[in-house]
Scaffold this motif. Structure first.
Motif, short mmCIF file in Angstrom:
data_model
loop_
_atom_site.label_atom_id
_atom_site.label_comp_id
_atom_site.label_asym_id
_atom_site.label_seq_id
_atom_site.Cartn_x
_atom_site.Cartn_y
_atom_site.Cartn_z
N ARG A 47 -1.47 0.44 -23.91
CA ARG A 47 -0.82 -0.72 -24.52
C ARG A 47 -1.79 -1.47 -25.43
O ARG A 47 -1.47 -1.84 -26.55
CB ARG A 47 -0.29 -1.66 -23.43
N LYS A 48 -3.00 -1.72 -24.90
CA LYS A 48 -4.01 -2.45 -25.68
C LYS A 48 -4.36 -1.68 -26.96
O LYS A 48 -4.51 -2.25 -28.04
CB LYS A 48 -5.27 -2.66 -24.84
N LEU A 49 -4.46 -0.38 -26.82
CA LEU A 49 -4.82 0.48 -27.94
C LEU A 49 -3.77 0.40 -29.03
O LEU A 49 -4.08 0.20 -30.20
CB LEU A 49 -4.97 1.92 -27.43
N ARG A 50 -2.50 0.52 -28.61
CA ARG A 50 -1.41 0.45 -29.59
C ARG A 50 -1.45 -0.84 -30.37
O ARG A 50 -1.34 -0.87 -31.59
CB ARG A 50 -0.07 0.54 -28.85
N GLN A 51 -1.61 -1.96 -29.62
CA GLN A 51 -1.61 -3.28 -30.26
C GLN A 51 -2.74 -3.38 -31.27
O GLN A 51 -2.56 -3.84 -32.40
CB GLN A 51 -1.76 -4.36 -29.16
N ALA A 52 -3.94 -2.92 -30.84
CA ALA A 52 -5.12 -3.03 -31.71
C ALA A 52 -4.96 -2.17 -32.95
O ALA A 52 -5.29 -2.59 -34.07
CB ALA A 52 -6.36 -2.62 -30.94
N VAL A 53 -4.42 -0.95 -32.77
CA VAL A 53 -4.27 -0.04 -33.90
C VAL A 53 -3.24 -0.60 -34.87
O VAL A 53 -3.39 -0.53 -36.08
CB VAL A 53 -3.88 1.37 -33.42
N LYS A 54 -2.15 -1.19 -34.31
CA LYS A 54 -1.12 -1.80 -35.17
C LYS A 54 -1.76 -2.83 -36.09
O LYS A 54 -1.41 -2.95 -37.26
CB LYS A 54 -0.07 -2.49 -34.30
N ASP A 55 -2.66 -3.64 -35.51
CA ASP A 55 -3.31 -4.68 -36.32
C ASP A 55 -4.27 -4.07 -37.35
O ASP A 55 -4.39 -4.55 -38.48
CB ASP A 55 -4.10 -5.63 -35.42
N GLN A 105 -14.41 6.31 -34.14
CA GLN A 105 -15.36 6.95 -33.22
C GLN A 105 -15.45 6.15 -31.92
O GLN A 105 -15.56 6.72 -30.85
CB GLN A 105 -16.76 7.02 -33.88
N ARG A 106 -15.47 4.79 -32.04
CA ARG A 106 -15.65 3.95 -30.85
C ARG A 106 -14.31 3.28 -30.49
O ARG A 106 -14.11 2.10 -30.71
CB ARG A 106 -16.70 2.86 -31.10
N ALA A 107 -13.38 4.08 -29.97
CA ALA A 107 -12.05 3.53 -29.66
C ALA A 107 -12.11 2.46 -28.57
O ALA A 107 -11.25 1.60 -28.48
CB ALA A 107 -11.13 4.65 -29.24
N SER A 108 -13.15 2.53 -27.72
CA SER A 108 -13.23 1.56 -26.62
C SER A 108 -13.38 0.14 -27.14
O SER A 108 -13.07 -0.82 -26.45
CB SER A 108 -14.39 1.89 -25.69
N PHE A 109 -13.87 -0.02 -28.34
CA PHE A 109 -13.99 -1.37 -28.93
C PHE A 109 -12.62 -2.04 -29.01
O PHE A 109 -12.46 -3.24 -28.82
CB PHE A 109 -14.63 -1.25 -30.32
N LEU A 110 -11.59 -1.23 -29.33
CA LEU A 110 -10.23 -1.78 -29.47
C LEU A 110 -9.66 -2.19 -28.12
O LEU A 110 -8.91 -3.14 -28.02
CB LEU A 110 -9.31 -0.74 -30.11
N THR A 111 -9.96 -1.40 -27.11
CA THR A 111 -9.35 -1.66 -25.80
C THR A 111 -10.07 -2.74 -25.04
O THR A 111 -9.58 -3.24 -24.04
CB THR A 111 -9.39 -0.38 -24.94
N ARG A 112 -11.26 -3.13 -25.49
CA ARG A 112 -12.07 -4.06 -24.72
C ARG A 112 -11.69 -5.51 -25.01
O ARG A 112 -11.29 -5.83 -26.12
CB ARG A 112 -13.53 -3.83 -25.10
N ASP A 113 -11.78 -6.33 -24.00
CA ASP A 113 -11.55 -7.77 -24.19
C ASP A 113 -12.71 -8.34 -25.01
O ASP A 113 -13.84 -8.39 -24.55
CB ASP A 113 -11.50 -8.46 -22.80
N ARG A 139 -5.32 7.56 -28.26
CA ARG A 139 -4.15 8.42 -28.02
C ARG A 139 -3.19 8.35 -29.21
O ARG A 139 -3.39 7.57 -30.13
CB ARG A 139 -3.40 7.96 -26.76
N THR A 140 -2.13 9.13 -29.09
CA THR A 140 -1.17 9.18 -30.20
C THR A 140 -0.35 7.91 -30.26
O THR A 140 -0.13 7.26 -29.25
CB THR A 140 -0.19 10.35 -30.01
N LEU A 141 0.13 7.60 -31.46
CA LEU A 141 1.08 6.50 -31.62
C LEU A 141 2.49 7.06 -31.50
O LEU A 141 2.71 8.26 -31.66
CB LEU A 141 0.91 5.86 -32.99
N GLN A 142 3.46 6.19 -31.29
CA GLN A 142 4.84 6.65 -31.13
C GLN A 142 5.46 6.88 -32.51
O GLN A 142 6.22 6.05 -33.02
CB GLN A 142 5.66 5.60 -30.38
N THR A 143 5.09 7.98 -33.11
CA THR A 143 5.66 8.27 -34.44
C THR A 143 6.82 9.22 -34.32
O THR A 143 7.69 9.26 -35.16
CB THR A 143 4.60 8.90 -35.35
N ALA A 144 6.79 10.07 -33.31
CA ALA A 144 7.88 11.04 -33.16
C ALA A 144 8.71 10.71 -31.93
O ALA A 144 8.46 11.21 -30.85
CB ALA A 144 7.28 12.45 -33.03
#
Length: 729
Positions: A47-55, A105-113, A139-144
């Motif tokens: 959930r956190k990842l999706r939100q961060a990537v959306k932004d 490369q550092r996806a954990s930055f997005l998921t971290r508080d 992970r993948t986004l909900q594109t399909a």
């Protein structure tokens, strides 16, 4: 030795099988628990990842990773290609491009508080680095939405981590897994639709339920009453209905059960206190009937105890105004339940003073006598009064008095006056007086053998011996012991009462309790120890002189003083002239309105001061009081006038020479001074009772009759004498 030791160490095949089963079970449990916690963590990160990537990414979402691709080596290359496709290069600076690549490369930055300054992963385990690398890749986004995948737990292999996925049946592409999880139990509940009832149907339904419960209560109660010893277990069933959970009928059913149980306990409790059995009694063999009786007594005491605890809890809930988790009973209904509980406790207090837990009921009731709710306070005070009136021996009264005295002292005398007014209902007529008891109750002496030989013949001696034996037995069976016990209890009770009274006189002279104290002292004054008389009279006089007292309170002071002097106090050489003066001075302060407040007390005072002390009262004093009472009779209402004129009639009979007031020729020197406050020096002999002529024309027939009777000199015979029904009253 070695062989033996080996034998001990090597477990049998069966034992191995058993332990391996336990181990397998534990492993399975651990595995399941780990799976659950990993899934939860995964969902949160997703959930956190999706939100961060959306932004971070542009509006057109592009997958960071192809789910079909399983090898992590090729994944990073694919990411770079996709990112280049996502943003045209002419729109981005070189720095921005670099930053986006770094973020990939550092996806954990997005998921971290971001607000936390702690390192990303704390407390790593030995082989966690491989798993972390996998976790860090976005992970993948909900594109399909047509083929949504559920990520299962990955498999760890020699070559690395192989992710596992599964297609998910399409329900709603916008909903998260969490939302669906929450909806599942709700859907299960909604499967049974509840039929909406109209108000009328609801009332009919409630009436039906209530009738069922009433029948059940009645059946249980009648079964218990018909044979308490066999059906004692049904008490528990009935008591369990105090926890009725149906919100429609809960309050009514609980009230019915409280009252039913109270009536049952009043009927089936024995007339003795049940004590717990000793170890020796438990171990001895007994008959079936005795065993049955013991079981009944044990069951009765335990159910009675639980019932009292339930009542106490109801009162506590009302006091604390706390809603229960079950929420069956509303806050408003608590008060009604508590009032029924208090009423039941009051009934049990009066009905079962001999039975177990009576002291516990007293401890519950006494604080409620001072309750803010007037209804509860009155109920408790009435119950205590009733107990005092019916308690002949004094055991129960003593218990209550101790608790009340302690409570009043604990509250620093800030209690309702009604609490102390209950003391007036105590049945105490006499107490132990130290000096006289031996003289009054001298035990009868039996003749010695020598005396018998001197005075009696052989046959007479034989008869005498039998007679004395019989007399001894009779004396043992006689109530002399209970009388002594009663006197002892009464003495102790009265001591506590007087201690409470004296404390208030000493420490709280401006307290609203003072009228109740003075009234109590007036009632029990004849039982006060002679040692206190002098001090008490000084205190009473100082109270009257202070002017802080109301009229009623000052009357009680006067009454108390004369009760003291008319009892054992007649041996004291005290002249109570100041009390006579006070009463004479304040007679005209009597309330002339509808309340008639104080008339009764005034008449009681006059009875004690003039009639009972006739030998110590001068003629001047008697004349002054008769004159002032006649004047007072003109001011007050008819019922008070009748009382005053009747008192005058008694005084005329007690002091025959006062008939000179009926003659208009003045006697002796001086003029009558009505405004003078000293009854001895107002020259009352030089006046006449002209008020009686005004009263002869009164609108009330009995006032007229009494006035005519007094003008004629209050004769006991002849035409002017009163009719027997009036004179007796």
């Amino acid at each position: 030795m070695k062989a033996r030791r080996n034998k001990k160490q090597v477990p049998s095949f069966r034992k191995l099988l058993k332990t391996s089963k336990v181990k397998l079970e534990n492993k399975l449990k651990n595995k399941q628990f780990k799976q659950q916690s990993t899934i939860k963590k995964y969902r949160k990160e997703q959930r956190k990842l999706r939100q961060a990537v959306k932004d971070a990414v542009s509006k057109k979402p592009v997958p960071l990773e192809d789910p079909k691709e399983k090898q992590p080596g090729k994944r990073i290359e694919r990411e770079e290609e996709e990112e280049e496709e996502a943003l045209p290069l002419d729109m981005m600076d070189e720095d921005d491009l670099q930053l986006m690549k770094d973020l990939g490369q550092r996806a954990s930055f997005l998921t971290r508080d971001i607000s936390s300054s702690e390192p990303v992963h704390v407390k790593k385990r030995k082989h966690e680095s491989v798993i972390d690398k996998y976790e860090k890749i976005p992970r993948t986004l909900q594109t399909a939405p047509e083929k949504e995948l559920i990520h299962l737990l990955p498999i760890k292999d020699k070559s690395g981590i192989i992710p596992q996925t599964r297609e998910k049946p399409v329900i709603d592409s916008n909903q998260d897994e969490e939302d669906q999880e929450e909806m599942e139990p709700e859907e299960e509940i909604i499967e049974k639709p509840i039929k909406e009832l109209t108000l009328e149907e609801h009332l009919i339904e409630r009436k039906k339920k209530l009738q069922e419960r009433k029948m059940h209560i009645a059946a249980l109660a009648s079964a218990i009453l018909s044979d308490p010893e066999s059906n004692i277990k049904k008490l528990k069933e009935l008591r369990s209905m105090l926890m009725e959970q149906d919100p429609d009928v809960a309050v009514t059913v609980r009230k019915l059960v409280i009252v039913s149980l109270m009536e049952l306990f009043k009927d089936i409790t024995p007339s003795y206190k049940i004590r717990p059995l000793t170890e020796a009694e438990k171990s001895t063999k007994i008959r079936k009937e005795t065993q049955k009786l013991r079981e009944f007594e044990e069951g009765l005491v335990s159910q009675y105890k639980f019932y009292l605890e339930n009542l106490e809890q109801m009162i506590k809930d009302w006091k604390q105004r706390k809603l229960k988790k079950s929420n069956v009973v509303s806050l408003k209904a608590y008060k009604g339940l508590a009032e029924v509980a208090v009423k039941s406790l009051c009934e049990l207090l009066v009905a079962l003073p001999h039975f177990n837990f009576h002291n516990n009921i007293v401890v519950l009731i006494v604080p409620l006598m001072n309750d803010m709710s007037k209804l509860v306070s009155e109920m408790c005070c009435e119950a205590v009064k009733k107990l005092f009136k019916q308690d002949k021996l004094g055991q129960a009264s003593l218990g209550v008095i101790k608790v009340i005295s302690g409570y009043v002292k604990g509250r620093n005398y800030e209690v309702r006056p009604e609490m102390l007014k209950t003391f007036l209902c105590l049945r105490i007529k006499e107490i132990e007086v130290k000096k006289d008891t031996e003289d009054i109750n001298k035990p009868k002496k039996f003749m010695t053998f020598k005396e018998k030989r001197k005075t009696l013949s052989r046959m007479q001696r034989k008869w005498k011996k039998a007679e004395e034996k019989l007399e001894r037995e009779l004396r043992e069976a006689e109530a002399s012991e209970s009388t002594e016990k009663k006197l002892k209890l009464h003495t102790e009770t009265l001591n506590i009462v007087f201690v409470t009274y004296f404390r208030i006189l000493k420490k709280a002279q401006r307290s609203p309790l003072l009228p109740a104290v003075l009234e109590g002292l007036a009632k029990f004054a004849h039982l006060i120890n002679v040692e206190f008389f002098d001090d008490l009279l000084v205190v009473l006089h100082s109270l009257i002189e202070s002017g802080d007292l109301s009229y009623q309170e000052s009357l009680h002071c006067v009454q108390t003083a004369f009760h003291i002097l008319s009892g054992q106090g007649d041996v004291l050489n005290i002249d109570p002239m100041k009390f006579y003066t006070h009463l004479y001075k304040t007679l005209f302060k009597l309330h002339a309105g509808a309340t008639n407040e104080g008339v009764e007390t005034v008449l009681q005072c006059l009875d004690v001061m003039l009639t009972k002390r006739r030998k110590q009262v001068s003629q001047q004093r008697a004349l002054a009081f008769i004159k002032r009472l006649c004047t007072l009779a003109l001011h007050v209402l008819p019922n008070s006038s009748i009382g005053i004129l009747a008192t005058n009639r008694i005084l005329m009979h007690t002091f025959p020479k006062t008939d000179l007031l009926l003659d208009n020729e003045s006697q002796g020197s001086g003029v009558f001074l009505p405004e003078l406050d000293e009854p001895e020096y107002c020259n009352a002999q030089n006046t006449a009772l002209w008020e009686l002529h005004a009263l002869r024309r009164h609108y009330h027939p009995i006032v007229r009759r009494l006035a005519v009777h007094l003008i004629a000199g209050a004769p006991s015979e002849g035409s002017e004498a009163l009719k027997p029904e009036l004179s007796r009253r």
